[in-house]
Design an enzyme around this catalytic site. Structure first.
Site, short mmCIF file in Angstrom:
data_model
loop_
_atom_site.label_atom_id
_atom_site.label_comp_id
_atom_site.label_asym_id
_atom_site.label_seq_id
_atom_site.Cartn_x
_atom_site.Cartn_y
_atom_site.Cartn_z
N THR A 1 1.53 5.08 23.26
CA THR A 1 2.48 4.51 24.22
C THR A 1 2.76 3.05 23.93
O THR A 1 3.91 2.60 23.98
CB THR A 1 1.93 4.68 25.65
OG1 THR A 1 1.69 6.07 25.90
CG2 THR A 1 2.92 4.16 26.66
N GLY B 1 -1.54 12.48 18.53
CA GLY B 1 -2.87 11.95 18.28
C GLY B 1 -3.71 11.97 19.54
O GLY B 1 -3.22 12.25 20.63
N LYS C 1 -11.77 14.79 11.44
CA LYS C 1 -13.11 15.32 11.25
C LYS C 1 -13.97 14.37 10.40
O LYS C 1 -15.16 14.14 10.72
CB LYS C 1 -13.04 16.70 10.58
CG LYS C 1 -12.38 17.77 11.44
CD LYS C 1 -12.23 19.08 10.68
CE LYS C 1 -11.57 20.14 11.54
NZ LYS C 1 -11.37 21.42 10.81
N SER D 1 -12.29 27.00 11.40
CA SER D 1 -12.90 26.03 10.49
C SER D 1 -14.43 26.04 10.55
O SER D 1 -15.07 25.33 9.77
CB SER D 1 -12.39 24.63 10.81
OG SER D 1 -12.72 24.27 12.14
N PRO E 1 -6.12 10.67 22.76
CA PRO E 1 -5.86 9.61 23.75
C PRO E 1 -6.48 8.28 23.33
O PRO E 1 -7.52 8.24 22.67
CB PRO E 1 -6.52 10.15 25.03
CG PRO E 1 -6.71 11.60 24.81
CD PRO E 1 -6.91 11.78 23.34
N GLY E 2 -5.84 7.20 23.73
CA GLY E 2 -6.40 5.88 23.54
C GLY E 2 -6.17 5.27 22.18
O GLY E 2 -6.74 4.22 21.88
N VAL E 3 -5.33 5.89 21.32
CA VAL E 3 -5.10 5.32 20.00
C VAL E 3 -3.87 4.42 19.96
O VAL E 3 -3.55 3.85 18.92
CB VAL E 3 -4.96 6.43 18.93
CG1 VAL E 3 -6.25 7.20 18.79
CG2 VAL E 3 -3.81 7.36 19.27
N GLY E 4 -3.15 4.30 21.09
CA GLY E 4 -2.03 3.36 21.15
C GLY E 4 -0.67 3.96 20.95
O GLY E 4 0.24 3.25 20.54
#
EC number: 3.4.21.-
Length: 828
Positions: free
Chosen positions: A353, A346, A762, A719, A348-351
């Site tokens: 880790t 996913g 998207k 796309s 970065p920053g979505v949790g």
């Protein structure tokens, strides 16, 4: 053997003091020499001596040698063994010491200690008359049945071993060739006995006592081997071979005693290892290492508690939570389940880790993170061989050493950013680590022994799977972690981000308030990301600005509470305050207002304060302005950072029929542009598309320029095909594309719309941009189930299987144009 030679030992012998082992006549052992008096004995007597007599020592058991030669000599054991020094090996690491290989000759008794320094020398009396051993007839008559009974037990013991082994066959021949008087000492040194029992045999000067004390030891050994043969499963002859070889390699130990029986009966390997560690007399440091190797944590398998813990730590992420709960449920039903190999993919920053850390917390396991970004040496995974200078174990073994257990949760961070160099491919080295069928036997080059990684729970994180080698990707279970919706970001901000920032900046909810409308403004106008990392930084900037105000207010309160010293100074301060109050304008939190009085609490962060702290908005809703003229359409793109909207602009001019493409496009996107113009040229009559000269050949004396803004960003992928077709159709028809429509899909030369990936990312990007209608391929309709229900309610989806349906949905009133009367067919 030395014990049968007619040797008369010297009447004066240098004494070698030993404490941990007992040397019996006829046996051989190695002993380490590292204390002061023993070192002097080796250097002065063995290394400098030239005669055979200089190699004969008196070995005194059960007597520790003082660490320093200034200390007094301890009480010496009365009986010792005269020994012949066969080999001397010296070393300086970790400290100077010698290793002696000595063979016992006979017993002696200390008569008098002649000197203590630099090493002890004593007058001795020989107890075993070695020259009498060949003449054994009289001795056999005296001992009678006792000697024969001992001989029968000795033969029975040896024949229980594998006679095909040369060492066992030689031992069997020695039983017939050696004098019976020498057998008790030799067999006692071979079978498993304690130092106390060996010391009793050494002190038994009478041959009859020696036989009586040794027979019970042989019986115990024989019974142990019988019991072991009953409990042991039938295997190949190799098992018996191993049992027979061990007593020859280490004379003081033969398997098959009661300790071995208990070990074979114990089916639990961990219990067996713990028992052996407890009964061993290993050093403290070695004991710590052994305990660490077998230590493991017990999983917490309460599914209800795990669900509550995951919900408290993370909002949304339902797919991840469900997978963790499934693992816990299976672990309840099957204890020896191998650890799964998960890969969270996913933006970065979505949790990703933090979810791995929460998984370890939920299971009650230790957590260790291994950053793989930029790693380009396979030795970082497998370790260095010990022959190299500066060698060390790999990161896997080092991580296990750090956490101290064998079943932690390992987070392999940024696995998609592994490199490759002349030192090898670390991604290839990870194939063994992440394969459940192989990692139970993982070998680190530094340890050079197999290590079981099957109980380790591996979690990898990546931003994209495109850069992960296919073989490595095949070994992992991919779990997509898409970006958050605006509603989810608001919940995450007020549940986790704002409380964390308040705690880090020493603020309380009574000092600052951030309404949800302010949070929404930050999300839409100051951040445009899939995760919440930039949002967290914005809250940090707000808290720092408020902290300044709070600190200034506390300073002003202290000044106001301080008693005035003089009237003149009070008047001066009053005039300054009045002057400041007149000039100050309390327009925002960033102005220098209310300098005389502390700010009122709590400080409310509204739109004016937001602009003063964070500056003007970074993003504006410019969709309608960008679509104010023909030749512009909105597409949807997927990047490792999440979904994004993408404008496609087209213009035409007089020329020679060339197609110009700009915006750092990849080969796939360039081919999509050529496909789009070819399809439009072939369907120009159907939609009545003409160039500036009224010709259905759209490139007749016409050049077309397609541009994809954000020219510094590389773009590629199939796309954008439907977006390019819609943009060019708008250009040649002169009609505007609807300003609230975005689209994605791959096209073919026949006008079909093929499915694409990244639909959820998207759609979330379109929702963040305020768009209301989304055109997607019909075969991607199944992907809409992953989109949150509140987002689906705000959007209208059009599923298209061909370009006709795309154009009808992209333009108000559809795009079908009737054929003009009298229109002749093109000759093209």
């Amino acid at each position: 053997m030395s014990s049968v030679s007619p040797i008369q030992i010297p009447s004066r012998l240098p004494l070698l003091l030993t404490h941990e082992s007992v040397l019996l006549p006829g046996s051989t052992m190695r002993t380490s020499v590292d204390t002061a008096r023993n070192l002097q004995l080796v250097r002065s007597r063995l290394l400098k001596g030239t005669s055979l007599q200089s190699t004969i020592l008196g070995v005194i058991p059960n007597t520790p040698d003082p660490a320093s030669d200034t200390q007094d000599l301890p009480p010496l054991h009365r009986i010792g063994t005269a020994a012949l020094a066969v080999q001397v090996v010296g070393s300086n690491w970790p400290k100077p010491h010698y290793t002696l290989l000595i063979t016992g000759l006979c017993r002696f008794q200390i008569v008098q200690v002649l000197k203590e320094k630099p090493y002890p020398v004593a007058e001795v009396e020989q107890l075993d008359r070695l020259e009498e051993f060949p003449n054994t007839c009289k001795t056999r008559e005296e001992l009678g049945e006792l000697s024969e009974q001992f001989y029968r037990y000795a033969v029975q013991l040896v024949e229980m071993l594998d006679m095909s082994v040369p060492a066992v066959a030689k031992l069997r021949r020695l039983l017939d060739s050696l004098p019976r008087e020498a057998l008790p000492d030799i067999l006692t040194s071979i079978i498993r006995t304690s130092n106390k029992e060996k010391l009793q045999i050494l002190d038994a000067v009478s041959l009859e006592d020696r036989f009586k004390m040794t027979i019970p030891l042989l019986v115990r050994q024989i019974e142990g081997l019988k019991l072991l043969q009953k409990t042991r499963k039938p295997k190949q002859d190799d098992d018996k071979r191993v049992i027979a070889i061990r007593p020859i390699r280490r004379i003081t130990h033969i398997p098959g005693t009661l300790e071995d029986e208990e070990e074979e009966e114990d089916n639990d390997d961990i219990v067996m290892l713990e028992k052996k560690i407890r009964t061993s007399s290993m050093p403290e440091q070695a004991h710590k290492v052994c305990v660490k190797e077998i230590k493991s944590t017990t999983d917490r398998l309460d599914i209800r508690a795990a669900r509550i813990l995951l919900d408290n730590d993370h909002y949304a992420m339902e797919k991840l939570k469900r997978r963790v709960l499934e693992y816990l449920a299976v672990r309840q039903l099957k204890n020896n389940l191998k650890g799964p190999i998960l890969c969270f993919v996913g933006p970065p920053g979505v949790g990703k880790t933090s979810v791995g850390r929460s998984v370890a917390k939920t299971l009650g396991r230790e957590f260790h993170r291994i950053a793989l970004g930029g790693v380009c040496d396979q030795s970082d995974i497998r370790g260095h061989r010990r022959t190299y200078v500066g060698s060390m174990p790999g990161r896997i073994i080092n991580g296990l050493k750090t956490v101290g257990v064998n079943n932690p949760v390992f987070l392999l961070d940024e696995v998609d950013k592994l490199g490759k160099s002349l030192q090898g491919d670390p991604a290839a080295a990870l194939l063994e680590v992440l394969d459940p069928e192989q990692n139970h036997n993982f070998t680190d080059h530094y340890l050079n022994v197999a290590f079981d990684l099957s109980q380790v729970l591996f979690i990898a994180t990546a931003n994209t799977t495109a850069t992960i080698p296919p073989a490595l990707l095949d070994r992992m279970e991919i779990i997509q972690v898409p970006g958050y919706t605006q509603e989810e970001k608001i919940e995450i901000a007020h549940r986790h981000l704002i409380p964390k920032q308040l705690e880090q900046h020493g603020l309380t909810p009574q000092q600052i308030q951030i309404p949800q409308l302010t949070t929404l403004a930050i999300i839409t106008r100051y951040t445009r990301e899939a995760g919440v990392r930039s949002l967290d930084r914005k809250f940090g900037a707000i808290c720092r600005a408020v902290a300044v105000k709070v600190a200034e207010g506390q300073h002003k309160e202290a000044k106001l509470d301080r008693p005035d010293v003089a009237d003149g100074e009070e008047q001066k301060n009053q005039s300054c305050k009045e002057h400041v109050l007149e000039d100050a304008k309390p327009e925002s939190i960033g102005d220098a207002a209310d300098l005389a009085l502390p700010p009122e609490m709590p400080i409310l962060i509204d739109s004016h304060a937001l602009k003063d702290i964070l500056g003007p908005p970074l993003y504006e809703l410019e969709v309608s302005e960008r679509l104010s003229q023909p030749g512009v359409a909105i597409g949807l793109a997927w990047t490792p950072l999440g979904g994004k909207i993408m404008f496609v602009e087209a213009s035409r001019m007089d020329g020679e029929g060339q197609l110009t493409l700009t915006g750092q496009l990849g080969d796939v996107m360039k081919e999509s542009a050529h496909l789009a113009i070819s399809w439009l040229r072939s369907n120009a009559k159907k939609y009545h598309l003409t160039n500036a000269f009224g010709s259905f050949d759209l490139l007749d004396n016409t050049d077309i320029h397609l541009h994809f803004p954000a020219g510094a960003v590389t773009k590629d992928g199939p796309s954008a095909g439907v977006t390019i077709v819609t943009c060019l159709a708008s250009l040649f028809s002169g009609r505007l594309v609807r300003s609230d429509v975005a689209m994605t899909g791959e096209i073919t030369l026949r006008g079909l719309v093929l499915p694409v990936g990244g639909i959820k990312d998207k759609v979330l990007a379109a929702h963040r941009a305020g768009l209301k209608h989304i055109i997607i391929p019909q075969r991607n309709e199944k992907d809409l189930e992953e989109i949150p229900s509140n987002v689906r309610q705000d959007l209208s989806f059009v599923t298209a299987s061909c370009l006709d349906e795309v154009l009808n949905a992209a333009f108000d009133g559809g795009f079908i144009v009737k054929t003009r009367p009298g229109l002749t067919d093109s000759k093209l």
